[in-house]
Scaffold this motif. Structure first.
Motif, PDB file in Angstrom:
ATOM      1  N   LEU A 195      93.811  16.638  87.657  1.00  0.00           N
ATOM      2  CA  LEU A 195      94.054  15.391  88.371  1.00  0.00           C
ATOM      3  C   LEU A 195      93.454  14.223  87.590  1.00  0.00           C
ATOM      4  CD1 LEU A 195      93.083  16.552  91.989  1.00  0.00           C
ATOM      5  CD2 LEU A 195      95.343  16.605  90.895  1.00  0.00           C
ATOM      6  N   VAL A 196      93.914  13.023  87.892  1.00  0.00           N
ATOM      7  CA  VAL A 196      93.379  11.825  87.239  1.00  0.00           C
ATOM      8  C   VAL A 196      91.864  11.769  87.425  1.00  0.00           C
ATOM      9  CG1 VAL A 196      93.397   9.296  87.251  1.00  0.00           C
ATOM     10  CG2 VAL A 196      95.561  10.552  87.423  1.00  0.00           C
ATOM     11  N   LYS A 197      91.384  12.123  88.603  1.00  0.00           N
ATOM     12  CA  LYS A 197      89.942  12.061  88.888  1.00  0.00           C
ATOM     13  C   LYS A 197      89.131  13.088  88.100  1.00  0.00           C
ATOM     14  CE  LYS A 197      89.749  15.139  92.891  1.00  0.00           C
ATOM     15  NZ  LYS A 197      89.384  15.236  94.293  1.00  0.00           N
ATOM     16  N   ASP A 198      89.792  14.072  87.514  1.00  0.00           N
ATOM     17  CA  ASP A 198      89.099  15.103  86.746  1.00  0.00           C
ATOM     18  C   ASP A 198      88.728  14.641  85.339  1.00  0.00           C
ATOM     19  OD1 ASP A 198      89.312  16.887  88.874  1.00  0.00           O
ATOM     20  OD2 ASP A 198      91.230  17.689  88.152  1.00  0.00           O
ATOM     21  N   ILE A 199      89.221  13.494  84.939  1.00  0.00           N
ATOM     22  CA  ILE A 199      88.943  12.949  83.611  1.00  0.00           C
ATOM     23  C   ILE A 199      87.790  11.957  83.720  1.00  0.00           C
ATOM     24  CG2 ILE A 199      89.873  11.611  81.671  1.00  0.00           C
ATOM     25  CD1 ILE A 199      91.225  14.278  81.987  1.00  0.00           C
ATOM     26  N   ASP A 200      86.740  12.172  82.953  1.00  0.00           N
ATOM     27  CA  ASP A 200      85.620  11.236  82.886  1.00  0.00           C
ATOM     28  C   ASP A 200      85.551  10.724  81.454  1.00  0.00           C
ATOM     29  OD1 ASP A 200      83.179   9.902  82.711  1.00  0.00           O
ATOM     30  OD2 ASP A 200      82.134  11.331  84.003  1.00  0.00           O
ATOM     31  N   LEU A 227      90.750  12.278  71.340  1.00  0.00           N
ATOM     32  CA  LEU A 227      91.456  12.610  72.578  1.00  0.00           C
ATOM     33  C   LEU A 227      91.093  11.617  73.672  1.00  0.00           C
ATOM     34  CD1 LEU A 227      93.392  14.340  74.160  1.00  0.00           C
ATOM     35  CD2 LEU A 227      91.526  15.953  74.597  1.00  0.00           C
ATOM     36  N   ASN A 228      89.862  11.172  73.711  1.00  0.00           N
ATOM     37  CA  ASN A 228      89.443  10.169  74.683  1.00  0.00           C
ATOM     38  C   ASN A 228      90.291   8.911  74.522  1.00  0.00           C
ATOM     39  OD1 ASN A 228      87.902   8.126  76.141  1.00  0.00           O
ATOM     40  ND2 ASN A 228      86.215   9.578  76.119  1.00  0.00           N
ATOM     41  N   LYS A 229      90.461   8.484  73.289  1.00  0.00           N
ATOM     42  CA  LYS A 229      91.265   7.285  72.996  1.00  0.00           C
ATOM     43  C   LYS A 229      92.729   7.492  73.411  1.00  0.00           C
ATOM     44  CE  LYS A 229      92.324   4.158  69.196  1.00  0.00           C
ATOM     45  NZ  LYS A 229      92.119   3.865  67.767  1.00  0.00           N
ATOM     46  N   ILE A 230      93.266   8.665  73.129  1.00  0.00           N
ATOM     47  CA  ILE A 230      94.645   8.987  73.517  1.00  0.00           C
ATOM     48  C   ILE A 230      94.791   8.940  75.037  1.00  0.00           C
ATOM     49  CG2 ILE A 230      96.356  10.859  73.606  1.00  0.00           C
ATOM     50  CD1 ILE A 230      95.339  11.659  70.765  1.00  0.00           C
ATOM     51  N   LEU A 231      93.810   9.511  75.751  1.00  0.00           N
ATOM     52  CA  LEU A 231      93.868   9.535  77.213  1.00  0.00           C
ATOM     53  C   LEU A 231      93.725   8.133  77.813  1.00  0.00           C
ATOM     54  CD1 LEU A 231      91.913  12.810  77.987  1.00  0.00           C
ATOM     55  CD2 LEU A 231      94.367  12.394  78.285  1.00  0.00           C
ATOM     56  N   VAL A 232      92.910   7.281  77.218  1.00  0.00           N
ATOM     57  CA  VAL A 232      92.793   5.894  77.683  1.00  0.00           C
ATOM     58  C   VAL A 232      94.158   5.217  77.600  1.00  0.00           C
ATOM     59  CG1 VAL A 232      91.854   3.608  77.110  1.00  0.00           C
ATOM     60  CG2 VAL A 232      90.342   5.586  77.195  1.00  0.00           C
ATOM     61  N   GLU A 233      94.807   5.369  76.459  1.00  0.00           N
ATOM     62  CA  GLU A 233      96.134   4.768  76.279  1.00  0.00           C
ATOM     63  C   GLU A 233      97.152   5.377  77.239  1.00  0.00           C
ATOM     64  OE1 GLU A 233      99.495   4.498  72.783  1.00  0.00           O
ATOM     65  OE2 GLU A 233      97.390   4.499  72.179  1.00  0.00           O
ATOM     66  N   TYR A 234      97.111   6.695  77.377  1.00  0.00           N
ATOM     67  CA  TYR A 234      98.040   7.376  78.274  1.00  0.00           C
ATOM     68  C   TYR A 234      97.867   6.911  79.719  1.00  0.00           C
ATOM     69  CZ  TYR A 234     100.130  10.954  81.196  1.00  0.00           C
ATOM     70  OH  TYR A 234     100.847  11.583  82.171  1.00  0.00           O
ATOM     71  N   LEU A 235      96.619   6.801  80.171  1.00  0.00           N
ATOM     72  CA  LEU A 235      96.365   6.391  81.554  1.00  0.00           C
ATOM     73  C   LEU A 235      96.850   4.961  81.825  1.00  0.00           C
ATOM     74  CD1 LEU A 235      92.918   8.065  82.187  1.00  0.00           C
ATOM     75  CD2 LEU A 235      95.061   8.570  83.376  1.00  0.00           C
ATOM     76  N   GLN A 236      96.800   4.097  80.815  1.00  0.00           N
ATOM     77  CA  GLN A 236      97.348   2.752  80.975  1.00  0.00           C
ATOM     78  C   GLN A 236      98.866   2.827  81.141  1.00  0.00           C
ATOM     79  OE1 GLN A 236      95.874   0.835  77.452  1.00  0.00           O
ATOM     80  NE2 GLN A 236      93.920   0.309  78.401  1.00  0.00           N
ATOM     81  N   TYR A 237      99.499   3.708  80.379  1.00  0.00           N
ATOM     82  CA  TYR A 237     100.940   3.904  80.457  1.00  0.00           C
ATOM     83  C   TYR A 237     101.325   4.631  81.750  1.00  0.00           C
ATOM     84  CZ  TYR A 237     105.542   5.753  79.313  1.00  0.00           C
ATOM     85  OH  TYR A 237     106.869   6.088  79.348  1.00  0.00           O
ATOM     86  N   ARG A 238     100.528   5.604  82.138  1.00  0.00           N
ATOM     87  CA  ARG A 238     100.804   6.463  83.306  1.00  0.00           C
ATOM     88  C   ARG A 238     100.793   5.680  84.615  1.00  0.00           C
ATOM     89  NH1 ARG A 238     101.427   8.913  87.444  1.00  0.00           N
ATOM     90  NH2 ARG A 238     100.658  10.950  88.066  1.00  0.00           N
ATOM     91  N   MET A 239      99.877   4.736  84.757  1.00  0.00           N
ATOM     92  CA  MET A 239      99.748   3.922  85.966  1.00  0.00           C
ATOM     93  C   MET A 239      99.777   4.773  87.244  1.00  0.00           C
ATOM     94  SD  MET A 239     101.804   0.402  85.050  1.00  0.00           S
ATOM     95  CE  MET A 239     103.417   1.128  85.008  1.00  0.00           C
TER      96      MET A 239
END
Length: 133
Positions: A18-23, A48-60
């Protein structure tokens, strides 16, 4: 694929994150749905942290309770759809034998050891019950 390679989690675990599982502050993923039904705390690299930051901005995501990785309609991915996507991706790039997500797990483990990682910590991260795995 970056998340599979960067965490070593099983694909059934990946589709349940889940989104909340990512810190992203602590650079960890709380993998709650592993084969052995135990929660794993998995470190993630800066890349991977950087990739996930970008992905979460795209994921909304609408909620912290949303699955991290979803299909075009915002619904949870299935293991089969991920396996098919990985196989198709490999075939389009001329990679033979790209048959399953487990190769990412194996590559993660191999890279961990080659980088000087502690084998018992790797066992804990992967959630394997014995060193035989």
């Amino acid at each position: 694929m970056n998340s599979l390679l960067g965490t070593g989690v099983r694909i059934c675990t990946l589709v349940s994150i889940l989104v909340k599982d990512i810190d992203l502050v602590e650079s960890i993923v709380k993998a709650r749905h592993d084969k052995n039904r135990r929660q794993q705390i998995v470190p993630i690299s800066r890349i991977l942290n950087k990739i996930l930051v970008e992905y979460l901005q795209y994921r909304m995501a609408e909620s912290e309770e949303d699955v991290l990785f979803c299909n075009m309609h915002g619904k949870k991915l299935t293991v089969d759809s991920c396996m098919t996507a990985i196989s198709s991706f490999g075939k389009r790039r001329g990679v033979n034998g790209c048959s399953g997500a487990h190769k990412f797990r194996h590559t993660f483990a191999k890279n961990w050891i080659l980088a000087g990682g502690y084998v018992f910590r790797l066992q804990n991260i992967l959630g394997d019950s014995s060193m035989d795995m």
